[in-house]
Motif scaffolding. Structure first.
Motif: not given
Length: 185
Positions: A60-65, A76-82
């Motif tokens: 369900k997450n949006h992943y960079l990789e 690793s998700s964009e949500e977590s980085l942002n």
């Protein structure tokens, strides 16, 4: 100041998590929390070491990789980085070399890639010392992903810092120099 993501990469057992912790303890640079479907090791906490996910929640997450490694998913998700960048100018993340390439391609100069290298005997000993069982350890060090992560990918040649991590003190000094060069902290 531009936001920076310090991408720490290399094979398992090269000291990636140790360097991420050093950045946090010494420079207060937080680690972006990544996601995994593997079970927690003793002492690991959800939302601190990883977001421990089921296969369904992982998707369900949006992943960079994201990568499947030894039968488990990591990403690793964009949500977590942002979420991290909302509070801090710099963050670190531990990823495999394929993930490091993705970060460099997406974030360019904002992504500072550090490639850690250690000889195979040292890596094998470190993995055994941290409690990986012998059968899984053997499968890991002969996997295509592990062998791939032993060297800098061509996409990162000349675009990353390489540190041979045989001495933690020397490695920390190299990291300090990288932060000065990149004007982080």
């Amino acid at each position: 100041m531009d936001k920076k993501i310090i991408v720490i990469t290399g094979a398992s057992g090269t000291g990636k998590t140790t360097i991420s912790k050093y950045l946090q303890d010494t420079y207060h640079i937080p680690s972006v929390i990544t996601h995994t479907t593997r079970l927690p090791r003793d002492g690991e906490k959800n939302g601190v070491d990883y977001y421990f996910e089921t296969k369904d929640s992982f998707l369900k997450n949006h992943y960079l990789e994201k990568v499947e490694y030894s039968g488990n998913w990591y990403g690793s998700s964009e949500e977590s980085l942002n979420k991290t960048w909302a509070k801090y100018d710099a963050a670190s993340i531990v990823v495999d070399t394929k993930g490091a390439v993705s970060y460099k391609e997406k974030y360019g100069d904002q992504a500072v890639v550090i490639f850690l290298e250690v000889d195979l005997d040292t890596v094998t000993k470190r993995l055994a010392d941290r409690g990986d069982d012998k059968k899984r350890l053997q499968a890991r060090i002969t996997s295509d992903e592990f062998l791939r992560d032993l060297q800098i990918p061509t996409e990162l040649a000349g675009k990353c810092y390489k540190i041979i991590n045989n001495s933690i003190k020397a490695t920390q000094e190299s990291v300090n120099n990288i932060l000065k060069i990149e004007k982080i902290k």
